[in-house]
Design an enzyme around this catalytic site. Structure first.
Site, PDB file in Angstrom:
ATOM      1  N   HIS A 221      11.777  18.828  44.356  1.00  0.00           N
ATOM      2  CA  HIS A 221      13.033  19.209  43.329  1.00  0.00           C
ATOM      3  C   HIS A 221      12.445  19.031  41.891  1.00  0.00           C
ATOM      4  CE1 HIS A 221      13.048  14.777  43.399  1.00  0.00           C
ATOM      5  NE2 HIS A 221      13.609  14.909  42.236  1.00  0.00           N
TER       6      HIS A 221
ATOM      7  N   ASP B 113      14.335  17.838  38.295  1.00  0.00           N
ATOM      8  CA  ASP B 113      15.342  16.927  38.053  1.00  0.00           C
ATOM      9  C   ASP B 113      16.410  17.687  37.040  1.00  0.00           C
ATOM     10  OD1 ASP B 113      14.421  14.696  39.238  1.00  0.00           O
ATOM     11  OD2 ASP B 113      13.331  14.037  37.532  1.00  0.00           O
TER      12      ASP B 113
ATOM     13  N   HIS C 295       8.802  17.611  41.756  1.00  0.00           N
ATOM     14  CA  HIS C 295       7.998  16.504  42.457  1.00  0.00           C
ATOM     15  C   HIS C 295       8.625  15.986  43.730  1.00  0.00           C
ATOM     16  CE1 HIS C 295      11.398  15.173  39.827  1.00  0.00           C
ATOM     17  NE2 HIS C 295      11.342  13.975  40.607  1.00  0.00           N
TER      18      HIS C 295
ATOM     19  N   ARG D 186      14.084   5.098  35.875  1.00  0.00           N
ATOM     20  CA  ARG D 186      13.808   6.469  35.123  1.00  0.00           C
ATOM     21  C   ARG D 186      14.485   6.858  33.739  1.00  0.00           C
ATOM     22  NH1 ARG D 186      15.246  11.641  38.680  1.00  0.00           N
ATOM     23  NH2 ARG D 186      16.914  11.894  37.091  1.00  0.00           N
TER      24      ARG D 186
HETATM   25  C1  SIN Z   1      12.607  10.864  41.296  1.00  0.00           C
HETATM   26  O1  SIN Z   1      13.001  11.838  41.816  1.00  0.00           O
HETATM   27  O2  SIN Z   1      12.848  10.939  39.966  1.00  0.00           O
HETATM   28  C2  SIN Z   1      12.103   9.717  42.105  1.00  0.00           C
HETATM   29  C3  SIN Z   1      10.602   9.928  42.061  1.00  0.00           C
HETATM   30  C4  SIN Z   1       9.929   8.760  42.535  1.00  0.00           C
HETATM   31  O3  SIN Z   1      10.603   7.712  42.717  1.00  0.00           O
HETATM   32  O4  SIN Z   1       8.745   8.610  42.721  1.00  0.00           O
END
Ligand code: SIN
Length: 293
Positions: free
Chosen positions: A100, A102, A256, A271
């Site tokens: 995805h 973000d 990611h 995050r």
């Molecule tokens: C996310 O999708 O922001 C999480 C990525 C992660 O935890 O590695």
């Protein structure tokens, strides 16, 4: 580039590690400019051995733009912009465990995300990144041209529904269901990066629900092809976390995927997510340029 900073590429398509910078400090403007340039050049950048309290992560993130407060995932007490991404040993599902970009489900999607590792499992829990600029550049000129004329519809409705991956109930994170609340937003299928001019595919399996103006069946065929193409191994890099690691990625050109391969272990990340400046004139560099002219 700031004199003490060193950049080491980690993979061919994207990714670089930056050494010699302490993100917990109030960094001078030239260091921020160098970090921003590295993000533009490498699409995802990594730092190790950092000690970032939530307020310092917020302060660092705000140097790049206003911070997003996630509409469905509860932020930290006292720091609503900080999302705690946690998988407890007894959880089966992880957050972000599918390709995805973000916040593409918003009208003004986030430009970047800064993820800090607080606690990592003894093995596993890596994050994969895929360059959507490389994915676009690998297509034929004919398909590139076709895609440049198309828009796609993005929504949180599927992923954050009661059936969706992101909203699955677990003890570790407070995530609201979007049922009936999520809007649909139209974005170009090919984004021209506002800072580099490089083109990238801007569709993703989590939040892109159809191609604007196409029947669902027609959309599905082309989107399925693109989703397969976009995750080709040659467009990716992989980051193995340690406590104190930071990854900063550009959501305008990177997908990611958080791997869920550490059953029975705990993983705890924080995050912050950077929104675009409301206008170009709000960017600090633009304000400085005005004041000297
Ligand atoms: C996310 O999708 O922001 C999480 C990525 C992660 O935890 O590695």
């Amino acid at each position: 580039m700031s004199s003490t900073m060193n950049i080491r590429r980690t993979a061919g398509a994207l990714g670089a590690e930056i050494l010699g910078v302490d993100l917990s400090q109030d960094l001078p403007d030239d260091a921020i400019v160098a970090i921003r340039q590295a993000l533009l050049d490498y699409q995802v950048i990594f730092f190790r051995n950092q000690a970032l309290r939530p307020e310092r992560q917020v302060a660092f993130g705000k140097r790049f733009g206003p911070l997003n407060v996630h509409p469905y995932v509860a932020g930290m007490a006292g720091h609503p912009e900080v999302m705690e991404v946690v998988k407890e040993p007894e959880d089966r599902i992880n957050f972000g465990g599918g390709w995805h970009s973000d916040m593409s489900f918003l009208e003004r999607p986030a430009i970047g995300s800064i993820l800090y590792a607080v606690e990592t499992p003894a093995f596993g829990g890596d994050t994969l990144f895929a360059s959507q600029a490389a994915a676009f550049e690998a297509l034929s000129p004919g398909l590139q041209k076709t895609l440049e004329g198309l828009n796609a519809i993005h929504s949180a409705a599927r992923e954050y529904s009661s059936e969706g991956h992101s909203a699955q109930k677990r003890k570790s994170m407070a995530i609201a269901e979007a049922d009936g609340l999520a809007g649909e937003y139209r974005h170009p299928m090919v984004l021209t990066h506002p800072e580099t001019g490089r083109k990238a595919l801007y569709v993703n399996p989590a939040f892109t629900i159809r191609i604007d103006g196409w029947k669902v069946r027609e959309s599905k065929a082309l989107l399925d092809y693109l989703f397969e193409h976009c995750r080709y191994e040659g467009f990716t890099c992989r980051f193995s976390w340690e406590a104190g690691s930071v990854a900063f990625w550009d959501n305008r050109s990177v997908w990611h995927f958080a791997l869920n391969d550490y059953p029975g272990q705990r993983r705890h990340m924080r995050r912050v997510t950077v929104d675009p400046w409301p206008t170009q004139a709000d960017r600090p560099q633009a304000r400085r340029a005005e004041s000297v002219s």
